[in-house]
Design an enzyme around this catalytic site. Sequence first.
Site, short mmCIF file in Angstrom:
data_model
loop_
_atom_site.label_atom_id
_atom_site.label_comp_id
_atom_site.label_asym_id
_atom_site.label_seq_id
_atom_site.Cartn_x
_atom_site.Cartn_y
_atom_site.Cartn_z
N GLU A 1 1.57 -0.30 -5.03
CA GLU A 1 0.61 0.72 -5.43
C GLU A 1 1.39 1.99 -5.73
O GLU A 1 1.91 2.63 -4.82
CB GLU A 1 -0.42 0.97 -4.32
N ASP B 1 0.83 -1.19 0.00
CA ASP B 1 0.00 0.00 0.00
C ASP B 1 0.88 1.26 0.00
O ASP B 1 1.89 1.32 0.69
CB ASP B 1 -0.89 -0.02 1.25
#
Length: 688
Positions: free
Chosen positions: A410, A352
């Site tokens: 990401e 993330d």
Amino acid sequence: MTTVSDETSKDGPAAPESDGAHQASQGETDAAAATPTDPEAPDPELSDSDGPDLDASAADDTAAAESEAAETGHATVESSAVADTDEPPTDEDHTDSTVGAAESDGVDDAATDDEPVFLDTEAPEAPDTEAVVAPPASAATQLDPADTTWWKSAIFYQIYPRSFSDLNGDGVGDLAGVIDKLGYLELLGIDAIWLSPIMRSPMADHGYDVSDPRDIDPLFGDIALFDELITEAHDRDIRVTMDLVPNHTSDQHEWFVEALAAERGSAARARYIFRDGRGDDGEEPPNNWHSVFGGPAWTRVPDPDGSPGQWYLHIFAAEQPDLNWENPEVFTDLEKTLRFWLDRGVDGFRIDVAHGMAKPADLPDMDVESAGLLQNSDDDPRFNNYAVHDIHRKIRTVLDDYPGAANVGEIWVDDNERFAEYLRPDELHLGFNFRLAKATFDPTSIRDAIENSLESVLSVDGTPTWTLSNHDVDREVTRYGRLSPVGSDTDPDGASDTDSPTVDVDLGILRARAMLLVELALPGTVFIYNGAELGLPNADLPDDALQDPVWERSGHTERGRDACRVPLPWEGFEPPYGFSSNPDTWLPIPDSWTRFTVEAQLEDVGSTLSLYRQAIEMRYQRPEFDGDTVEWYGAPEGCLAFRRSVGHLVCALNTSDVPVGLPPGEVLLTSYPLIDGQLAPNSAAWLV
């Protein structure tokens, strides 16, 4: 980069461009994805337990249908898929039945900033130290340590655990529900699942605020259940990857609790980004940074004696304090986390905010005017600082100790050169590229997204990735089905321009089906968001149901991401559609979703679910999908066509409102039946 300047033809795509067109290398790709089930063998059941899946009679019908399909292969489906029709598609003719009312996402653009406030003088409670001790790591390994390139052509299926399947009846999805549906995932044909956060968390941001990164949150189950998931998934040749959240922790993490109780300049505070404020008595934040969720990115806390103290940084919610990655303790702890899960057999991680961990030492002000909620630009000082690459090299060093494991970051970075830096051989295996998800449904936008995505990995021999949706963006059906905003010049109602656009769900489904064939025809790795295979649109949720922190932090001007996170419909004719035995699900499921259930689509050869299954199977079985590059064809206005460089699979897309001729070749699959041998509006085809 080539541009869409091909000479058009009224008769259909011409031969490939003579100049070689755009050929962006993916590097040497060893297609080692899982082999689909033998077509002569019956398909697996949807469920492996007595949980809330299809009822007994439906299950019997399903088994009979699947057995019949197995005996005949996919010939019947393929024949149906390319059958001619006499009329163009209309609202009544769409593959799925018409939705009665237009839907709206209700998103406004304006946002208001929160004023800096003190936290409560009492620090958050520390995690329960008496929690059940996790069992030791099993002797598990990754699914196939000998296969170190499986991820180069894999199909990942993202599971948002809260919304996938609830087996314990509390209205929230859980790991038992995932285990229960492994048969369905095997039937779908995917290679790996990606689990959104399941680590222990107070759920201020639905799991992306982690209080203990080496434990399972009781909302989802426990470590023993997670070990069972790994074992059963591997038994079905499905890999398991999980979300890793290294940019920040929860404010209830023991480190942050300790930091709040510590003095300025202490070792405890050095794990986070604490700074003195500006202005008289430090009453202003250290800089002007805004949170991605809205409002300031700084929160002031009292000193231990109760007097006004320092500010701490949180790029996201105040409950998610950013870690200081210049502190070596931070990586030491992350390494423990990585090895904890890898030793249990996890096949990799989705990282993330992979572009956001490193912060510039001088914390310069940002351009507030150009920054929006849930987004950033390449020159945003909050993200994409060069020091982040050292962090990824350290992470890669750990993963290299576990052959068969891979990570995907990401990365919201637009510049191709900067994006490629994350995919150097000693950093990330894969980087999420969102260009295709951001493209509008027109040939120029789609072709530009494809060319950019291929070019972005060319310099490092990287693997391109493709996705049409995830838990942070509107579902593709809703995006592609949006019509003119209410109150625009083309709208007869004359309402305000700030009103939400109307959504033609059936049009969105047609276009999403077409884009699936475009996506699966491309070389590289594909990510499917749970529910996309059912043709789900965003849900129209009432204000009092919204839970995304964006809703509160934007002063109720941005509705956030809840509309794309609604629980999946599995069976039946009313909510909760087999998702749970509890009708009070964590987000309400629309009454209109009866036609989207797995039960309704499984035996329908024309359903979106059947299209996904068939397309995925073909992608693995047909040699025409070989090749790391694509070659572009000339195409009529409103269309595009390309072919794979080695196998010569051709993909043609028609975004216009009239049927068009197809390139020469045998039609393998279409997203909507042909019309008098021509490609229907808002549809795509594969040819060989």
